[in-house]
Design a protein around this motif. Structure first.
Motif, PDB file in Angstrom:
ATOM      1  N   ALA A 169      -5.724   7.207 -22.638  1.00  0.00           N
ATOM      2  CA  ALA A 169      -6.905   7.389 -21.789  1.00  0.00           C
ATOM      3  C   ALA A 169      -7.221   8.854 -21.533  1.00  0.00           C
ATOM      4  O   ALA A 169      -8.336   9.195 -21.128  1.00  0.00           O
ATOM      5  N   GLY A 170      -6.242   9.725 -21.732  1.00  0.00           N
ATOM      6  CA  GLY A 170      -6.466  11.142 -21.499  1.00  0.00           C
ATOM      7  C   GLY A 170      -6.489  11.534 -20.044  1.00  0.00           C
ATOM      8  O   GLY A 170      -7.079  12.556 -19.674  1.00  0.00           O
ATOM      9  N   THR A 171      -5.849  10.738 -19.193  1.00  0.00           N
ATOM     10  CA  THR A 171      -5.770  11.056 -17.777  1.00  0.00           C
ATOM     11  C   THR A 171      -4.554  10.375 -17.171  1.00  0.00           C
ATOM     12  O   THR A 171      -3.813   9.683 -17.877  1.00  0.00           O
ATOM     13  N   ARG A 172      -4.356  10.560 -15.862  1.00  0.00           N
ATOM     14  CA  ARG A 172      -3.183  10.014 -15.199  1.00  0.00           C
ATOM     15  C   ARG A 172      -3.550   8.819 -14.326  1.00  0.00           C
ATOM     16  O   ARG A 172      -4.664   8.711 -13.818  1.00  0.00           O
ATOM     17  N   ALA A 173      -2.566   7.941 -14.128  1.00  0.00           N
ATOM     18  CA  ALA A 173      -2.731   6.849 -13.170  1.00  0.00           C
ATOM     19  C   ALA A 173      -2.427   7.395 -11.778  1.00  0.00           C
ATOM     20  O   ALA A 173      -1.432   8.106 -11.583  1.00  0.00           O
ATOM     21  N   ALA A 174      -3.282   7.072 -10.810  1.00  0.00           N
ATOM     22  CA  ALA A 174      -3.044   7.506  -9.433  1.00  0.00           C
ATOM     23  C   ALA A 174      -1.975   6.638  -8.782  1.00  0.00           C
ATOM     24  O   ALA A 174      -1.046   7.143  -8.151  1.00  0.00           O
ATOM     25  N   TYR A 175      -2.112   5.324  -8.954  1.00  0.00           N
ATOM     26  CA  TYR A 175      -1.119   4.394  -8.433  1.00  0.00           C
ATOM     27  C   TYR A 175      -1.357   3.021  -9.046  1.00  0.00           C
ATOM     28  O   TYR A 175      -2.385   2.776  -9.681  1.00  0.00           O
ATOM     29  N   VAL A 176      -0.385   2.150  -8.853  1.00  0.00           N
ATOM     30  CA  VAL A 176      -0.456   0.777  -9.339  1.00  0.00           C
ATOM     31  C   VAL A 176      -0.187  -0.155  -8.164  1.00  0.00           C
ATOM     32  O   VAL A 176       0.729   0.089  -7.368  1.00  0.00           O
ATOM     33  N   MET A 177      -1.013  -1.203  -8.021  1.00  0.00           N
ATOM     34  CA  MET A 177      -0.743  -2.237  -7.035  1.00  0.00           C
ATOM     35  C   MET A 177       0.043  -3.341  -7.722  1.00  0.00           C
ATOM     36  O   MET A 177      -0.395  -3.891  -8.727  1.00  0.00           O
TER      37      MET A 177
END
Length: 220
Positions: A169-177
């Motif tokens: 995706a070329g970006t980071r995950a902020a958080y996962v529920m």
């Protein structure tokens, strides 16, 4: 997309109107025929009077061709029974249930059925859950450059490292529920069934990021 809603109270009628206004086919089930008066006068979807966990009632509502199912009646037991029936018997891929008892909600989250509560927030949250490709942002920084969006998660990403998705995706995950709780990703985080994914994006890449997370991984 055909969506079946069980319950025509304030939440159910709001969700039905919102989904139909977006061009989707909608069917609403309620055991009280008078409840359909809450629907807009121009509602053109299907209305079925009956119990939402009755197989024949669900079939009348088009459950066999449904892409999504939302159980939002006033009863926890009815909601979870109908949600599990939709998913496990009819194979509806996207199912969400309204649960009033927070302790029970955590149990059902572990079964892979997202649960939500409160009226206005519930209606909007259910729309986001049923239509992940149309999800809006959940946070934006004060400079209006970076935002966090809930991104759709294609089934083929399940079981893969989150870092692989971030790279694609070329970006980071902020958080996962996960199981109703937010978790901060680490390098060892592996995506699980039922995860809700929130990505850091700018306006320029938001659509591309959603396309990547909502599509199957490409072979290298």
């Amino acid at each position: 997309m055909h969506i079946v809603i069980m319950g025509c109270g304030r939440v159910g009628s709001t969700v039905a109107h919102s989904l139909e206004s977006r061009g989707h086919s909608v069917a609403v089930i309620d055991q009280d025929g008078d409840a359909f008066r809450r629907l807009p006068a121009d509602f053109s979807g299907i209305t079925v009077t009956g119990v939402g966990f009755d197989r024949e009632v669900l079939i009348q509502a088009g459950i066999e061709r449904a892409d999504c199912f939302a159980a939002v009646s006033s009863g926890d037991n009815s909601n979870i029974i109908s949600a599990r029936l939709a998913r496990e018997t009819f194979g509806v891929p996207n199912v969400v249930a309204r649960i009033y008892d927070q302790n029970r909600a955590e149990v059902y989250e572990r079964l892979g059925i997202p649960t939500v509560a409160t009226v206005r927030w519930t209606a909007m949250r259910i729309v986001r859950q049923l239509l992940p490709e149309e999800t809006g942002e959940v946070w934006r920084d004060p400079t209006s450059v970076v935002s966090i969006v809930e991104a759709p998660l294609h089934a083929d990403w399940i079981g893969r490292p989150l870092t692989a998705l971030e790279e694609a995706a070329g970006t980071r995950a902020a958080y996962v529920m996960r199981f109703g709780l937010g978790i901060l990703p680490t390098v060892s985080t592996v995506l699980q069934d039922g995860d809700q994914l929130f990505m850091l994006v700018t306006d320029e890449i938001a659509a591309a990021v959603r396309k990547v997370t909502g599509s199957a991984p490409t072979a290298h």
